[in-house]
Design an enzyme around this catalytic site. Structure first.
Site, PDB file in Angstrom:
ATOM      1  N   TYR A  58      62.644-122.624   0.633  1.00 42.10           N
ATOM      2  CA  TYR A  58      62.259-121.837   1.769  1.00 42.10           C
ATOM      3  C   TYR A  58      61.081-121.975   2.248  1.00 42.10           C
ATOM      4  O   TYR A  58      60.561-121.444   3.543  1.00 42.10           O
ATOM      5  CB  TYR A  58      62.370-120.437   1.365  1.00 42.10           C
ATOM      6  CG  TYR A  58      63.914-119.772   0.795  1.00 42.10           C
ATOM      7  CD1 TYR A  58      64.970-120.676   0.668  1.00 42.10           C
ATOM      8  CD2 TYR A  58      64.082-118.469  -0.035  1.00 42.10           C
ATOM      9  CE1 TYR A  58      66.101-120.261   0.250  1.00 42.10           C
ATOM     10  CE2 TYR A  58      65.281-118.386  -0.325  1.00 42.10           C
ATOM     11  CZ  TYR A  58      66.156-119.413  -0.476  1.00 42.10           C
ATOM     12  OH  TYR A  58      67.476-118.669  -1.006  1.00 42.10           O
ATOM     13  N   TYR A 132      66.744-133.285   1.501  1.00 38.14           N
ATOM     14  CA  TYR A 132      68.077-133.518   1.947  1.00 38.14           C
ATOM     15  C   TYR A 132      68.354-134.989   2.066  1.00 38.14           C
ATOM     16  O   TYR A 132      68.272-135.423   3.206  1.00 38.14           O
ATOM     17  CB  TYR A 132      68.553-132.691   3.214  1.00 38.14           C
ATOM     18  CG  TYR A 132      68.452-131.144   3.094  1.00 38.14           C
ATOM     19  CD1 TYR A 132      69.330-130.672   2.614  1.00 38.14           C
ATOM     20  CD2 TYR A 132      67.138-130.431   3.750  1.00 38.14           C
ATOM     21  CE1 TYR A 132      69.418-129.240   2.454  1.00 38.14           C
ATOM     22  CE2 TYR A 132      67.105-129.023   3.554  1.00 38.14           C
ATOM     23  CZ  TYR A 132      68.399-128.482   3.127  1.00 38.14           C
ATOM     24  OH  TYR A 132      68.235-127.132   3.036  1.00 38.14           O
ATOM     25  N   ASN A 170      75.690-119.886  -7.132  1.00 37.79           N
ATOM     26  CA  ASN A 170      77.003-120.734  -6.420  1.00 37.79           C
ATOM     27  C   ASN A 170      77.939-121.341  -7.483  1.00 37.79           C
ATOM     28  O   ASN A 170      78.401-122.509  -7.207  1.00 37.79           O
ATOM     29  CB  ASN A 170      76.382-121.713  -5.602  1.00 37.79           C
ATOM     30  CG  ASN A 170      75.826-120.965  -4.242  1.00 37.79           C
ATOM     31  OD1 ASN A 170      76.430-120.280  -3.592  1.00 37.79           O
ATOM     32  ND2 ASN A 170      74.575-121.275  -4.065  1.00 37.79           N
ATOM     33  N   TYR A 219      74.100-112.738  -2.321  1.00 34.86           N
ATOM     34  CA  TYR A 219      73.245-112.946  -1.414  1.00 34.86           C
ATOM     35  C   TYR A 219      73.930-112.955  -0.157  1.00 34.86           C
ATOM     36  O   TYR A 219      75.176-112.625   0.068  1.00 34.86           O
ATOM     37  CB  TYR A 219      72.941-114.508  -1.590  1.00 34.86           C
ATOM     38  CG  TYR A 219      74.030-115.616  -1.451  1.00 34.86           C
ATOM     39  CD1 TYR A 219      74.666-115.972  -0.231  1.00 34.86           C
ATOM     40  CD2 TYR A 219      74.060-116.459  -2.426  1.00 34.86           C
ATOM     41  CE1 TYR A 219      75.300-117.144   0.004  1.00 34.86           C
ATOM     42  CE2 TYR A 219      74.789-117.594  -2.387  1.00 34.86           C
ATOM     43  CZ  TYR A 219      75.740-117.922  -1.416  1.00 34.86           C
ATOM     44  OH  TYR A 219      76.351-119.207  -1.271  1.00 34.86           O
ATOM     45  N   GLY A 223      76.114-110.277   5.787  1.00 34.74           N
ATOM     46  CA  GLY A 223      76.690-111.182   6.506  1.00 34.74           C
ATOM     47  C   GLY A 223      76.108-112.315   7.073  1.00 34.74           C
ATOM     48  O   GLY A 223      76.629-112.831   8.203  1.00 34.74           O
TER      49      GLY A 223
HETATM   50  N1  LIG Z   1      71.516-119.039  -3.351  1.00 29.71           N
HETATM   51  C1  LIG Z   1      71.974-119.062  -2.290  1.00 29.71           C
HETATM   52  O1  LIG Z   1      72.590-120.185  -2.261  1.00 29.71           O
HETATM   53  C2  LIG Z   1      71.511-118.355  -1.019  1.00 29.71           C
HETATM   54  C3  LIG Z   1      72.260-118.595   0.137  1.00 29.71           C
HETATM   55  C4  LIG Z   1      71.911-117.491   1.307  1.00 29.71           C
HETATM   56  C5  LIG Z   1      71.110-116.910   1.042  1.00 29.71           C
HETATM   57  N2  LIG Z   1      70.282-116.613  -0.220  1.00 29.71           N
HETATM   58  C6  LIG Z   1      69.362-115.415  -0.392  1.00 29.71           C
HETATM   59  O2  LIG Z   1      69.819-114.320  -0.023  1.00 29.71           O
HETATM   60  C7  LIG Z   1      69.064-113.741   0.964  1.00 29.71           C
HETATM   61  C8  LIG Z   1      69.823-112.860   2.044  1.00 29.71           C
HETATM   62  O3  LIG Z   1      71.012-113.702   2.774  1.00 29.71           O
HETATM   63  P1  LIG Z   1      70.809-114.053   4.169  1.00 29.71           P
HETATM   64  O4  LIG Z   1      69.523-114.187   4.773  1.00 29.71           O
HETATM   65  O5  LIG Z   1      71.874-115.148   4.420  1.00 29.71           O
HETATM   66  O6  LIG Z   1      71.581-112.879   4.941  1.00 29.71           O
HETATM   67  P2  LIG Z   1      71.641-111.195   5.012  1.00 29.71           P
HETATM   68  O7  LIG Z   1      70.590-110.870   4.066  1.00 29.71           O
HETATM   69  O8  LIG Z   1      72.907-110.693   4.967  1.00 29.71           O
HETATM   70  O9  LIG Z   1      71.195-110.988   6.442  1.00 29.71           O
HETATM   71  C9  LIG Z   1      69.999-111.557   7.220  1.00 29.71           C
HETATM   72  C10 LIG Z   1      70.274-111.306   8.488  1.00 29.71           C
HETATM   73  O10 LIG Z   1      70.307-109.848   8.932  1.00 29.71           O
HETATM   74  C11 LIG Z   1      69.426-109.384   9.817  1.00 29.71           C
HETATM   75  N3  LIG Z   1      69.296-107.973   9.205  1.00 29.71           N
HETATM   76  C12 LIG Z   1      68.549-107.575   8.165  1.00 29.71           C
HETATM   77  N4  LIG Z   1      68.735-106.010   7.959  1.00 29.71           N
HETATM   78  C13 LIG Z   1      69.314-105.721   9.138  1.00 29.71           C
HETATM   79  C14 LIG Z   1      69.785-104.433   9.503  1.00 29.71           C
HETATM   80  N5  LIG Z   1      69.231-103.383   8.715  1.00 29.71           N
HETATM   81  N6  LIG Z   1      70.453-104.315  10.675  1.00 29.71           N
HETATM   82  C15 LIG Z   1      70.806-105.306  11.375  1.00 29.71           C
HETATM   83  N7  LIG Z   1      70.600-106.557  11.044  1.00 29.71           N
HETATM   84  C16 LIG Z   1      69.871-106.638   9.970  1.00 29.71           C
HETATM   85  C17 LIG Z   1      68.161-110.230   9.465  1.00 29.71           C
HETATM   86  O11 LIG Z   1      67.470-110.328  10.717  1.00 29.71           O
HETATM   87  P3  LIG Z   1      66.014-109.880  10.781  1.00 29.71           P
HETATM   88  O12 LIG Z   1      65.163-110.684   9.686  1.00 29.71           O
HETATM   89  O13 LIG Z   1      65.522-110.269  12.290  1.00 29.71           O
HETATM   90  O14 LIG Z   1      65.758-108.413  10.439  1.00 29.71           O
HETATM   91  C18 LIG Z   1      68.856-111.401   9.354  1.00 29.71           C
HETATM   92  O15 LIG Z   1      69.252-112.202  10.766  1.00 29.71           O
HETATM   93  C19 LIG Z   1      68.318-114.916   1.731  1.00 29.71           C
HETATM   94  O16 LIG Z   1      67.114-114.437   2.407  1.00 29.71           O
HETATM   95  C20 LIG Z   1      68.099-115.729   0.483  1.00 29.71           C
HETATM   96  O17 LIG Z   1      66.755-115.124  -0.296  1.00 29.71           O
HETATM   97  C21 LIG Z   1      70.671-117.314  -1.169  1.00 29.71           C
END
Ligand SMILES: NC(=O)c1ccc[n+]([C@@H]2O[C@H](COP(=O)([O-])OP(=O)(O)OC[C@H]3O[C@@H](n4cnc5c(N)ncnc54)[C@H](OP(=O)(O)O)[C@@H]3O)[C@@H](O)[C@H]2O)c1
Length: 326
Positions: A58, A132, A170, A219, A223
């Site tokens: 990240y 990558y 995963n 994660y 959405g």
């Molecule tokens: N292990 C893996 O392969 C893997 C893959 C994906 C993700 N991850 C981890 O999981 C974490 C979370 O997943 P993610 O970032 O994909 O998605 P998420 O947490 O489902 O969604 C993040 C998105 O939602 C917005 N958001 C956050 N709170 C909100 C709310 N209360 N209302 C409306 N929108 C909101 C954020 O925007 P703003 O920041 O603008 O608020 C951002 O665009 C990642 O940051 C990472 O640490 C791991």
């Protein structure tokens, strides 16, 4: 189990525990201002978050570390209050590369151990500094995974005191079984971090993990950010869902809070990402209401079995986990 803003750790099978909500810290590096991540982690600590989900990939582990150090120096928290999860990237699966990769993470964080270190994906890329790697024709350079050998190198890191708990991400059922059934296994994976939210509820993997005392960490629990570069946006936006919004109305909560509550109420850890102070706060306010059993069932029924995060660049890798049913 009663969960509160002040006390929301759940047990891990190795005797440690994990806060049921953490701040996700992935934000497109090219679109994120320097300092936003550190500021968000500090705000989150002030609000009550104690768990941070990050990765070398990240490109902001140094900011997470700066924020944690500052809050420790201020006396707001102690190191042992904080739970940091780091991830071993796909170019570092070769056993000799595991400890140096973890040490790089520790150096960026300025910490002497991480609480959890997980294999980020079961697929290996060509080892090296190229994150990558592609050949001259733009084809991904895969590497053969030897997940058991990688796991043994992680076990050695735990023995060396560099990490408290070991997990994966995963992994499908077959890959979890590969580790669980490894001859001479010293430490079981305590967690599996996978996509999980009301549109992708993971009923089978969750059942399997529960049977084996593996905590599921969700994660993209809101959405995702819906970045079309890596998100399958043919599935509709989760937070527009009618049921989540109507339940939100009932409890004076948002659809995001209902989606997060749904998971923590069934023992699934959530790691929502936001770098906006108001949303960081909103996402933490999930301990002052609960969903009825019937509401939990109706949210479970929203499952569409469609992933937002398909990781298609790996779909030809022999360890691509998502061809299997779960
Ligand atoms: N292990 C893996 O392969 C893997 C893959 C994906 C993700 N991850 C981890 O999981 C974490 C979370 O997943 P993610 O970032 O994909 O998605 P998420 O947490 O489902 O969604 C993040 C998105 O939602 C917005 N958001 C956050 N709170 C909100 C709310 N209360 N209302 C409306 N929108 C909101 C954020 O925007 P703003 O920041 O603008 O608020 C951002 O665009 C990642 O940051 C990472 O640490 C791991």
């Amino acid at each position: 189990m009663y969960l509160s803003a002040a006390n929301h750790r759940i047990p891990l099978s190795d005797g440690n525990s994990i806060p049921v909500i953490g701040l996700g810290t992935f934000s497109e590096p090219a679109l994120t201002k320097k300092g936003d991540c550190a500021a968000s982690v500090k705000i989150a600590i002030n609000i009550g978050y104690r768990h941070f989900d990050g990765a070398h990939l990240y490109q902001n582990e140094n900011e997470v570390g700066d924020a944690i150090s500052e809050k420790i120096a201020e006396g707001k928290v102690k190191r042992e209050d904080i739970f940091y999860c780091g991830k071993l990237w796909a170019t570092n699966h070769v056993p000799e590369m595991v400890r140096p990769a973890l040490e790089r993470t520790l150096k960026s964080l300025k910490l002497d151990y991480v609480d959890l270190y997980i294999i980020e994906v079961p697929m290996a890329f060509k080892p090296g500094n190229e994150v990558y790697p592609k050949d001259e024709n733009g084809k991904w350079l895969y590497h053969k995974s030897d997940l058991c050998a990688t796991w043994e190198a992680l076990e050695a890191c735990k023995d060396a005191g560099l990490v408290k708990s070991l997990g994966v991400s995963n992994f499908n059922r077959r890959q979890l079984e590969l580790i669980l059934n490894k001859p001479g296994l010293k430490y079981k994976p305590v967690s599996n971090q996978v996509e999980c939210h009301p549109y992708f509820t993971q009923p089978k993997l969750l059942k399997f993990c529960r049977q084996h005392d593996i905590v599921v960490v969700a994660y993209s629990p809101l959405g995702t950010s819906r970045n079309p570069l890596w998100v399958n946006i043919s599935s509709p936006p989760l937070l527009n869902d009618a049921l989540l919004n109507s339940l939100g109305k009932k409890y004076r909560k948002t659809a995001a809070q209902v989606a997060l509550r749904f998971n923590i109420q069934r023992g699934v850890v959530v790691i929502p990402k936001s770098f906006k102070p108001e949303r960081i706060k909103e996402n933490f306010q999930i301990f002052d209401f609960s969903l009825t059993e019937e509401e939990m069932k109706s949210i479970e029924a929203l499952n569409k079995n469609i992933r937002f995060v398909e990781m298609l660049m790996w779909c030809d890798h022999p360890e691509y986990p998502f061809h299997d049913e779960y």
